[in-house]
Design a protein around this motif. Structure first.
Motif, PDB file in Angstrom:
ATOM      1  N   GLY A   3       0.838  -1.213   0.000  1.00 35.12           N
ATOM      2  CA  GLY A   3       0.000   0.000   0.000  1.00 35.12           C
ATOM      3  C   GLY A   3       0.859   1.243   0.000  1.00 35.12           C
ATOM      4  N   GLN A   4       1.938   1.185   0.831  1.00 33.18           N
ATOM      5  CA  GLN A   4       2.829   2.342   0.907  1.00 33.18           C
ATOM      6  C   GLN A   4       3.527   2.563  -0.431  1.00 33.18           C
ATOM      7  OE1 GLN A   4       5.430   1.621   4.176  1.00 33.18           O
ATOM      8  NE2 GLN A   4       4.072   2.602   5.649  1.00 33.18           N
ATOM      9  N   ARG A   5       3.967   1.414  -1.010  1.00 33.60           N
ATOM     10  CA  ARG A   5       4.632   1.537  -2.316  1.00 33.60           C
ATOM     11  C   ARG A   5       3.693   2.144  -3.343  1.00 33.60           C
ATOM     12  NH1 ARG A   5       7.081  -3.458  -1.180  1.00 33.60           N
ATOM     13  NH2 ARG A   5       5.655  -4.588  -2.511  1.00 33.60           N
ATOM     14  N   LEU A   6       2.446   1.680  -3.244  1.00 27.52           N
ATOM     15  CA  LEU A   6       1.420   2.176  -4.169  1.00 27.52           C
ATOM     16  C   LEU A   6       1.215   3.673  -3.958  1.00 27.52           C
ATOM     17  CD1 LEU A   6      -0.368   0.677  -6.230  1.00 27.52           C
ATOM     18  CD2 LEU A   6      -2.195   0.772  -4.547  1.00 27.52           C
ATOM     19  N   GLU A   7       1.245   4.032  -2.671  1.00 27.29           N
ATOM     20  CA  GLU A   7       1.041   5.441  -2.330  1.00 27.29           C
ATOM     21  C   GLU A   7       2.171   6.286  -2.905  1.00 27.29           C
ATOM     22  OE1 GLU A   7      -0.207   5.808   1.765  1.00 27.29           O
ATOM     23  OE2 GLU A   7       0.732   7.774   1.805  1.00 27.29           O
ATOM     24  N   TYR A   8       3.431   5.764  -2.710  1.00 29.44           N
ATOM     25  CA  TYR A   8       4.581   6.499  -3.241  1.00 29.44           C
ATOM     26  C   TYR A   8       4.468   6.629  -4.762  1.00 29.44           C
ATOM     27  CZ  TYR A   8       6.718   5.817   1.341  1.00 29.44           C
ATOM     28  OH  TYR A   8       6.981   5.819   2.679  1.00 29.44           O
ATOM     29  N   ALA A   9       4.116   5.476  -5.368  1.00 26.36           N
ATOM     30  CA  ALA A   9       4.015   5.463  -6.829  1.00 26.36           C
ATOM     31  C   ALA A   9       2.954   6.461  -7.282  1.00 26.36           C
ATOM     32  CB  ALA A   9       3.663   4.066  -7.314  1.00 26.36           C
ATOM     33  N   PHE A  10       1.877   6.480  -6.526  1.00 21.30           N
ATOM     34  CA  PHE A  10       0.784   7.379  -6.866  1.00 21.30           C
ATOM     35  C   PHE A  10       1.234   8.834  -6.723  1.00 21.30           C
ATOM     36  CE2 PHE A  10      -2.975   9.829  -5.535  1.00 21.30           C
ATOM     37  CZ  PHE A  10      -3.762   9.656  -6.667  1.00 21.30           C
ATOM     38  N   GLU A  11       1.918   9.081  -5.583  1.00 21.72           N
ATOM     39  CA  GLU A  11       2.395  10.450  -5.349  1.00 21.72           C
ATOM     40  C   GLU A  11       3.374  10.879  -6.427  1.00 21.72           C
ATOM     41  OE1 GLU A  11       3.903  10.646  -1.415  1.00 21.72           O
ATOM     42  OE2 GLU A  11       1.904  10.767  -0.517  1.00 21.72           O
ATOM     43  N   SER A  12       4.254   9.923  -6.791  1.00 23.42           N
ATOM     44  CA  SER A  12       5.242  10.211  -7.821  1.00 23.42           C
ATOM     45  C   SER A  12       4.553  10.521  -9.145  1.00 23.42           C
ATOM     46  CB  SER A  12       6.176   9.010  -7.957  1.00 23.42           C
ATOM     47  OG  SER A  12       6.950   9.132  -9.093  1.00 23.42           O
ATOM     48  N   ALA A  13       3.559   9.653  -9.463  1.00 20.88           N
ATOM     49  CA  ALA A  13       2.818   9.866 -10.710  1.00 20.88           C
ATOM     50  C   ALA A  13       2.085  11.199 -10.680  1.00 20.88           C
ATOM     51  CB  ALA A  13       1.825   8.731 -10.914  1.00 20.88           C
ATOM     52  N   LEU A  14       1.594  11.517  -9.474  1.00 22.94           N
ATOM     53  CA  LEU A  14       0.845  12.762  -9.312  1.00 22.94           C
ATOM     54  C   LEU A  14       1.770  13.959  -9.508  1.00 22.94           C
ATOM     55  CD1 LEU A  14      -2.130  13.197  -8.565  1.00 22.94           C
ATOM     56  CD2 LEU A  14      -1.388  13.701  -6.255  1.00 22.94           C
ATOM     57  N   ALA A  15       2.985  13.825  -8.915  1.00 25.25           N
ATOM     58  CA  ALA A  15       3.960  14.911  -9.033  1.00 25.25           C
ATOM     59  C   ALA A  15       4.334  15.105 -10.500  1.00 25.25           C
ATOM     60  CB  ALA A  15       5.198  14.585  -8.223  1.00 25.25           C
ATOM     61  N   SER A  16       4.530  13.978 -11.190  1.00 23.86           N
ATOM     62  CA  SER A  16       4.872  14.039 -12.605  1.00 23.86           C
ATOM     63  C   SER A  16       3.742  14.694 -13.393  1.00 23.86           C
ATOM     64  CB  SER A  16       5.142  12.617 -13.101  1.00 23.86           C
ATOM     65  OG  SER A  16       5.204  12.608 -14.486  1.00 23.86           O
ATOM     66  N   LEU A  17       2.530  14.308 -13.005  1.00 25.72           N
ATOM     67  CA  LEU A  17       1.347  14.861 -13.679  1.00 25.72           C
ATOM     68  C   LEU A  17       1.252  16.365 -13.432  1.00 25.72           C
ATOM     69  CD1 LEU A  17      -0.875  13.480 -15.321  1.00 25.72           C
ATOM     70  CD2 LEU A  17      -2.317  13.577 -13.302  1.00 25.72           C
ATOM     71  N   ARG A  18       1.602  16.732 -12.170  1.00 27.93           N
ATOM     72  CA  ARG A  18       1.561  18.155 -11.815  1.00 27.93           C
ATOM     73  C   ARG A  18       2.558  18.927 -12.679  1.00 27.93           C
ATOM     74  NH1 ARG A  18       1.975  17.061  -6.192  1.00 27.93           N
ATOM     75  NH2 ARG A  18      -0.111  16.770  -5.413  1.00 27.93           N
ATOM     76  N   ASN A  19       3.783  18.343 -12.816  1.00 32.17           N
ATOM     77  CA  ASN A  19       4.807  18.997 -13.640  1.00 32.17           C
ATOM     78  C   ASN A  19       4.326  19.141 -15.072  1.00 32.17           C
ATOM     79  OD1 ASN A  19       6.592  19.361 -11.599  1.00 32.17           O
ATOM     80  ND2 ASN A  19       7.689  17.441 -11.955  1.00 32.17           N
ATOM     81  N   ASP A  20       3.762  18.015 -15.580  1.00 31.90           N
ATOM     82  CA  ASP A  20       3.261  18.040 -16.959  1.00 31.90           C
ATOM     83  C   ASP A  20       2.198  19.123 -17.110  1.00 31.90           C
ATOM     84  OD1 ASP A  20       4.927  16.024 -17.552  1.00 31.90           O
ATOM     85  OD2 ASP A  20       3.401  14.448 -17.660  1.00 31.90           O
ATOM     86  N   THR A  21       1.291  19.133 -16.108  1.00 28.14           N
ATOM     87  CA  THR A  21       0.190  20.101 -16.166  1.00 28.14           C
ATOM     88  C   THR A  21       0.748  21.520 -16.191  1.00 28.14           C
ATOM     89  OG1 THR A  21      -1.087  18.548 -14.867  1.00 28.14           O
ATOM     90  CG2 THR A  21      -1.986  20.759 -15.059  1.00 28.14           C
ATOM     91  N   ARG A  22       1.772  21.735 -15.290  1.00 27.00           N
ATOM     92  CA  ARG A  22       2.381  23.068 -15.220  1.00 27.00           C
ATOM     93  C   ARG A  22       3.017  23.430 -16.567  1.00 27.00           C
ATOM     94  NH1 ARG A  22       5.637  22.154 -10.871  1.00 27.00           N
ATOM     95  NH2 ARG A  22       3.857  22.160  -9.495  1.00 27.00           N
ATOM     96  N   HIS A  23       3.729  22.426 -17.108  1.00 27.95           N
ATOM     97  CA  HIS A  23       4.419  22.635 -18.379  1.00 27.95           C
ATOM     98  C   HIS A  23       3.416  22.982 -19.486  1.00 27.95           C
ATOM     99  CE1 HIS A  23       7.186  21.989 -21.680  1.00 27.95           C
ATOM    100  NE2 HIS A  23       6.367  21.076 -22.176  1.00 27.95           N
ATOM    101  N   TYR A  24       2.357  22.136 -19.543  1.00 23.12           N
ATOM    102  CA  TYR A  24       1.366  22.356 -20.600  1.00 23.12           C
ATOM    103  C   TYR A  24       0.614  23.672 -20.391  1.00 23.12           C
ATOM    104  CZ  TYR A  24       2.263  17.595 -22.130  1.00 23.12           C
ATOM    105  OH  TYR A  24       2.860  16.472 -22.592  1.00 23.12           O
ATOM    106  N   THR A  25       0.426  24.019 -19.106  1.00 20.38           N
ATOM    107  CA  THR A  25      -0.254  25.282 -18.818  1.00 20.38           C
ATOM    108  C   THR A  25       0.583  26.437 -19.358  1.00 20.38           C
ATOM    109  OG1 THR A  25      -1.173  24.303 -16.832  1.00 20.38           O
ATOM    110  CG2 THR A  25      -1.248  26.690 -16.968  1.00 20.38           C
ATOM    111  N   HIS A  26       1.901  26.345 -19.079  1.00 20.59           N
ATOM    112  CA  HIS A  26       2.784  27.406 -19.579  1.00 20.59           C
ATOM    113  C   HIS A  26       2.725  27.482 -21.099  1.00 20.59           C
ATOM    114  CE1 HIS A  26       5.343  27.314 -15.681  1.00 20.59           C
ATOM    115  NE2 HIS A  26       4.308  28.135 -15.611  1.00 20.59           N
ATOM    116  N   GLN A  27       2.781  26.278 -21.691  1.00 16.64           N
ATOM    117  CA  GLN A  27       2.748  26.239 -23.158  1.00 16.64           C
ATOM    118  C   GLN A  27       1.453  26.852 -23.674  1.00 16.64           C
ATOM    119  OE1 GLN A  27       3.434  22.261 -24.588  1.00 16.64           O
ATOM    120  NE2 GLN A  27       5.542  22.779 -25.087  1.00 16.64           N
ATOM    121  N   LEU A  28       0.366  26.452 -23.002  1.00 16.31           N
ATOM    122  CA  LEU A  28      -0.948  26.933 -23.418  1.00 16.31           C
ATOM    123  C   LEU A  28      -1.038  28.445 -23.260  1.00 16.31           C
ATOM    124  CD1 LEU A  28      -3.594  25.668 -24.424  1.00 16.31           C
ATOM    125  CD2 LEU A  28      -4.422  25.726 -22.090  1.00 16.31           C
ATOM    126  N   MET A  29      -0.479  28.896 -22.104  1.00 16.44           N
ATOM    127  CA  MET A  29      -0.517  30.339 -21.846  1.00 16.44           C
ATOM    128  C   MET A  29       0.273  31.082 -22.925  1.00 16.44           C
ATOM    129  SD  MET A  29      -2.449  30.917 -19.382  1.00 16.44           S
ATOM    130  CE  MET A  29      -2.085  32.609 -18.947  1.00 16.44           C
TER     131      MET A  29
END
Lengths: 407, 70
Positions: free
Chosen positions: A284-310
């Motif tokens: 569960g913890q590993r899953l949580e870490y993986a999820f958090e990591s994926a979320l962080a990556s998603l956040r970065n992507d979102t930020r990146h795409y937001t900048h691009q979009l802007m």
């Protein structure tokens, strides 16, 4: 009991009648006389014979070789739960009796216990071999996972139960204790009853834990007792048997599903049944870490795409502004065009107004022409006496030239 | 709008032709001159009407653009 016919204990036959018994009556009388409670005899077993009608053997005095014939009811023998053979030192309890058909004196055995390490060791080996041949040691059931209800059979006063409890992790175990004596041969009954009780009244119990601290073969007799051992084997509830011992592993442990060496380890074994949950938790913890990591990556992507979009939006907005400015410029040009057209129209108006012959005629001007219709623009075109036509506002008139004045 | 512009353009061209006609006239044909003036007047009136329409539309667009900029 046969009543004696007469009494004469002191040998005086003068006043008291002779006491004459029938044979059977006498034997009964003697048997009655021999009926003394709490009699125990210790000696070495010889001539051990089991028979459907009972067990026949003798006890031999090691000192002088005196022999006591003994008889034991088969029911009592079966209840002993131990194997006896010649040479063993035993202690028997019961009462003397006389076997009337033969008139033979014997000891009617009501209980028998082994005496000395040697006997106990022999009995131990005999039972071990017997049960081994039956295959009782081969069956080992899986200890259930996620144990919750624990049935404990031990003495509540010993350190054993404290050790056990201390080592159980805090998992909300439901521990049910049956307080039994665990010392010596007399512990057999209590242990048997406790195992039966759990199986009958608490069959949902996840695990049955039978425990006691270390001891000699004599101390641990109950755990090398055939009845106890078979009861453990027959328990529908899986068993853990934790009996401290010096050399010989108690037979109770050999038939139990799990045989840790101490009560503390028994507790740890129970804790270990939750191991998979711990792994699940880790997963569960590993899953949580993986999820958090994926979320962080998603956040970065979102930020990146937001900048691009802007950036795109800015470009689009910029382009929009440019277009708006261009449009405004076009509009200005249209405005200028309109103004120019206006000017053109105004100029045309003026031009037409100026060119309008009618307007000039209205102002009082007239247009002269000869009779052929040719417009007279110069004084040189006319002669005295020539007829001319004058167009004026509202019509035309004819006139004759009488005077010519040149400038 | 384009059609309207073309019409204005055509009208202007026609008006231009009338002006040119007057400019080229050595001798004034009064009747023809009057006819041309009348034609010119019609064209001018029509042009003014069309131009007014165009001008109104122009003003509206201008206002809209100014609003957007605000």
């Amino acid at each position: 009991m046969a009543e004696p016919m007469m009494f004469n204990f002191d040998g005086d036959t003068s006043d008291t009648p002779e006491r004459i018994f029938t044979v059977s009556g006498f034997l009964d009388f003697v048997s009655e006389m021999l009926h003394i409670p709490d009699l125990y005899v210790q000696g070495e077993v010889t001539g051990w014979k089991t028979h459907p009608t009972g067990v026949y053997f003798s006890l031999k005095d090691k000192e002088d070789g005196a022999v006591l014939d003994c008889y034991m009811n088969p029911y009592i023998y079966r209840g002993l739960g131990m194997m006896v053979e010649d040479g063993m030192e035993v202690k028997i309890g019961g009462m003397p009796s006389i076997y009337k058909p033969k008139g033979r004196f014997s000891f009617k055995v009501e209980n028998l216990s082994l005496v000395g390490e040697g006997s106990l060791k022999k009995a131990y080996e005999l039972l071990k071999k017997k049960l081994e041949n039956e295959g009782l040691f081969d069956r080992k059931r899986e200890i259930p996972e996620f144990i919750h209800t624990i049935g404990v059979i031990t003495s509540k006063t010993g350190a054993v139960i404290d050790d056990f409890r201390k080592n159980l992790e805090k998992r909300g175990y439901a521990v049910s204790l049956r307080d039994v004596r665990v010392e010596g041969a007399r512990a057999v009954g209590g242990i048997l009853a406790a195992i039966k009780w759990f199986n009958k009244h608490r069959p949902e119990t996840d695990i049955l834990v039978i425990m006691r601290g270390g001891g000699s073969l004599e101390d641990l007799q109950a755990f090398n007792n055939e009845l106890v051992v078979r009861e453990i084997f027959g328990s529908k509830i899986p068993t853990i048997c934790a009996i401290g011992h010096d050399r010989d592993v108690p037979i109770a442990q050999m038939v139990s599903d799990l045989a840790p060496s101490t009560p503390s380890i028994a507790a740890m074994e129970i804790n270990a049944t939750w191991e998979r949950l711990r792994n699940i938790s880790q997963t569960g913890q590993r899953l949580e870490y993986a999820f958090e990591s994926a979320l962080a990556s998603l956040r970065n992507d979102t930020r990146h795409y937001t900048h691009q979009l802007m950036a795109h939006v800015s470009r689009v907005v910029g382009r929009g502004r440019e277009l708006a400015q261009g449009l405004a410029s076009c509009l200005d040009r249209v405005g200028h065009g309109i103004a120019r057209i206006k000017e053109t129209i105004t100029a045309a108006e003026r031009h037409l107004a100026a060119a309008d012959p009618e307007r000039n005629l209205k102002l009082g001007y007239s247009i002269l022409s000869d009779t052929a219709g040719k417009i007279i623009k110069n004084i040189g075109q006319v002669n005295i006496g020539e007829e001319i036509i004058a167009k004026v506002h509202g019509g035309a008139l004819s006139a004759t030239v009488t005077i010519i004045q040149k400038k | 709008m384009a059609t309207e512009k073309e019409k204005i353009k055509d009208s202007l061209a026609n008006l231009e032709k009338i002006i040119e006609w007057f400019d080229k006239q050595g001798e004034v044909d009064v009747e023809e001159g009057l006819k041309k003036v009348k034609d010119g007047a019609v064209l001018i009136k029509s042009l003014k009407t069309k131009l007014k329409t165009v001008e109104n539309e122009f003003e509206e667009i201008k206002k809209d653009l100014e609003k957007d900029e605000e």
